[in-house]
Design a protein around this motif. Structure first.
Motif, mmCIF file in Angstrom:
data_model
loop_
_atom_site.group_PDB
_atom_site.id
_atom_site.type_symbol
_atom_site.label_atom_id
_atom_site.label_comp_id
_atom_site.label_asym_id
_atom_site.label_seq_id
_atom_site.Cartn_x
_atom_site.Cartn_y
_atom_site.Cartn_z
ATOM 1 N N PRO A 1 -69.962 110.845 6.954
ATOM 2 C CA PRO A 1 -70.949 110.042 6.205
ATOM 3 C C PRO A 1 -71.454 110.755 4.950
ATOM 4 C CG PRO A 1 -71.499 110.125 8.552
ATOM 5 C CD PRO A 1 -70.379 111.100 8.338
ATOM 6 N N TRP B 1 -69.136 110.963 14.830
ATOM 7 C CA TRP B 1 -68.072 110.927 13.828
ATOM 8 C C TRP B 1 -66.727 111.045 14.517
ATOM 9 C CZ3 TRP B 1 -70.651 115.444 10.681
ATOM 10 C CH2 TRP B 1 -71.937 115.026 10.292
ATOM 11 N N ASP C 1 -63.302 106.065 16.341
ATOM 12 C CA ASP C 1 -63.960 104.785 16.654
ATOM 13 C C ASP C 1 -64.836 104.339 15.493
ATOM 14 O OD1 ASP C 1 -62.849 104.435 19.111
ATOM 15 O OD2 ASP C 1 -64.526 105.339 20.226
ATOM 16 N N ARG C 2 -65.674 105.251 15.055
ATOM 17 C CA ARG C 2 -66.587 104.900 13.966
ATOM 18 C C ARG C 2 -65.814 104.603 12.678
ATOM 19 N NH1 ARG C 2 -72.035 107.808 12.088
ATOM 20 N NH2 ARG C 2 -72.364 106.585 10.193
ATOM 21 N N HIS D 1 -59.120 110.174 8.749
ATOM 22 C CA HIS D 1 -60.499 110.437 9.210
ATOM 23 C C HIS D 1 -60.632 111.891 9.660
ATOM 24 C CE1 HIS D 1 -58.659 110.133 13.095
ATOM 25 N NE2 HIS D 1 -59.787 110.434 13.700
ATOM 26 N N ARG E 1 -64.377 101.204 12.960
ATOM 27 C CA ARG E 1 -65.445 100.195 12.972
ATOM 28 C C ARG E 1 -66.076 100.016 11.592
ATOM 29 N NH1 ARG E 1 -68.298 102.683 17.041
ATOM 30 N NH2 ARG E 1 -69.890 103.349 15.577
ATOM 31 N N GLU E 2 -66.413 101.153 10.969
ATOM 32 C CA GLU E 2 -67.241 101.093 9.751
ATOM 33 C C GLU E 2 -66.548 101.626 8.497
ATOM 34 O OE1 GLU E 2 -70.880 103.195 10.537
ATOM 35 O OE2 GLU E 2 -71.145 102.203 12.472
ATOM 36 N N GLY E 3 -65.356 102.188 8.678
ATOM 37 C CA GLY E 3 -64.657 102.773 7.536
ATOM 38 C C GLY E 3 -65.255 104.083 7.065
ATOM 39 N N VAL E 4 -66.129 104.667 7.891
ATOM 40 C CA VAL E 4 -66.790 105.924 7.498
ATOM 41 C C VAL E 4 -66.279 107.060 8.369
ATOM 42 C CG1 VAL E 4 -68.987 107.165 7.404
ATOM 43 C CG2 VAL E 4 -68.884 104.748 6.739
#
Ligand code: NAD
Ligand code: IPM
Ligand code: MN
Length: 351
Positions: free
Chosen positions: A55, A42, A45-46, A84, A49-52
């Motif tokens: 999670p 988490w 970067d994530r 984030h 990349r993924e919008g998360v």
């Protein structure tokens, strides 16, 4: 066997956490501590990349499957909104109800303080920062945003329950650890409502701890006295925002953010341990970040999990390493992050 969720995060987070993990492996060998470490990616970067960020179901998973969380830092120039980091870090603090942000301010070696003539015996206190409400509640809003008549409000929340449990935690810590005094810092001369609640609750709780001196200071005066007379503090309790600021100041008087550790704690529940410092983008990827803050944070986590002896041994090894000058450059040495981490591991001896 204790299960640890490891979240290295952004910037220098992964570099310092890698060293904290090495130290944990070393105490597994030397002290028979049994840990299972599970890494989570988490961070920025994530998120990019993924919008998360955090999670779905992450908090429930942490509560169900883990005993503690070890995190690096969150914050990245590519995410200027910092959303984030807010979702992950404040999400865990609030979502897991980690109401105590415990931040020790302890001088590990005389050489590290910028304060003339101060010794290890003098600079040794702990800050209890309220960690779930105050100015961090996210309440507020805009009116006419982007116009000359723009209005922005930013509110803070102080609940009786929230104030009482952090003040009580500070007094309880003082009692258990033989500390003489609890000092509460606020700005009740200006913040009349929240401040009034803190003042009343502080007096009520203090009355239950007759053997401990209860002292009040305005937070601006405290900022000055932390520099001029740090020896007067034993246990400090304050709100979320003042605690954030005072603990960077506290780090400053003991050698800087590179050495400051912290725990986000709800006694008896899965708790989160992270260094006080952030992701320090200018240092990231260079191998120059000081791993001591993260390593002492891992020691705090071990203590929380009941491995007191291993925790003490890590602290002893860190003091020895500093005394020997085997440090990164922020402390005047010339070692890289990994070399400084290894220097500490080598000094950890068994039971
Ligand atoms: P920072 O703590 O990242 O760094 C400030 C300065 O302190 C650095 O430039 C460096 O000089 C020094 N420093 C910090 N850690 C160090 C280390 N391990 N070794 C040596 N020197 C170190 O604070 P910042 O620059 O204000 O914030 C950078 C980013 O980190 C922002 O996105 C911020 O929001 C975030 N942040 C995150 C956390 C967290 O995740 N807990 C805490 C603070 C800041
Ligand atoms: C800290 C940090 C965080 C805070 C930020 C990154 C949200 O400064 O842990 O001290 O303000 O609490
Ligand atoms: Mn901070």
């Amino acid at each position: 066997m204790k299960r640890i969720a490891v979240i290295p995060g952004d910037g220098i987070g992964p570099e310092v956490i890698a060293q904290a993990v090495e130290v944990l492996h070393r105490v597994e060998q030397a002290h028979g501590v049994r840990l299972e470490l599970v890494h989570f990616d988490w961070g920025a970067d994530r998120f990019l990349r993924e919008g998360v960020a955090l999670p779905d179901g992450a908090l429930q998973m942490l509560e169900r499957d883990f005993d503690a969380i070890l995190a690096g830092a969150f914050g990245d120039p590519r995410v200027p909104s910092n959303e984030h980091a807010e979702q992950i870090l404040l999400g865990m603090r609030r979502g897991l109800d980690l109401y105590i942000n415990l931040r020790p301010v302890r001088l590990l070696h005389e050489r590290l303080t910028p304060l003339k003539g101060r010794t290890e015996a003098e600079i040794d206190f702990v800050v209890f920062r309220e960690n779930t409400e105050g100015a961090y509640c996210g309440a507020g809003g805009f009116l006419k945003r982007g116009t000359p008549e723009e209005i922005a409000t930013q509110e803070e929340i102080n609940t009786r329950r929230g104030v009482e449990r952090i003040v009580a935690a500070a007094f309880e810590h003082a009692r258990r650890h033989g500390r003489q005094r609890v000092t509460m810092a606020d700005k009740s001369n200006v913040q009349r409502f929240g401040g009034d609640l803190w003042q009343r609750v502080f007096r009520e709780v203090a009355a239950r701890y007759e053997e401990i001196e209860a002292e009040h200071q305005y937070v601006d005066a405290m900022a000055m006295f932390m520099v001029l007379d740090p020896g007067r503090y034993d246990v400090v309790v304050t709100n979320n925002l003042f605690g954030d600021i005072l603990t960077d100041l506290g780090a400053g008087i003991v050698g800087g953010l590179g050495v400051a550790a912290s725990g986000n704690i709800h006694p008896g529940r899965v708790s989160l341990f992270e260094p006080v410092h952030g992701s320090a983008p200018p240092l990231a990827g260079k191998g120059v970040a000081n791993p001591i803050g993260a390593i002492l944070t891992a020691a705090m986590m071990l203590e929380y999990l009941g491995f007191d002896r291993a925790a003490r041994e890590i602290e002893r090894a860190v003091r020895e390493q500093i005394a020997a000058g085997e440090t990164t450059r922020d402390l005047g040495g010339s070692l890289s992050t990994a070399e400084a981490g290894r220097a500490i591991c080598r000094r950890i001896v068994g039971r």
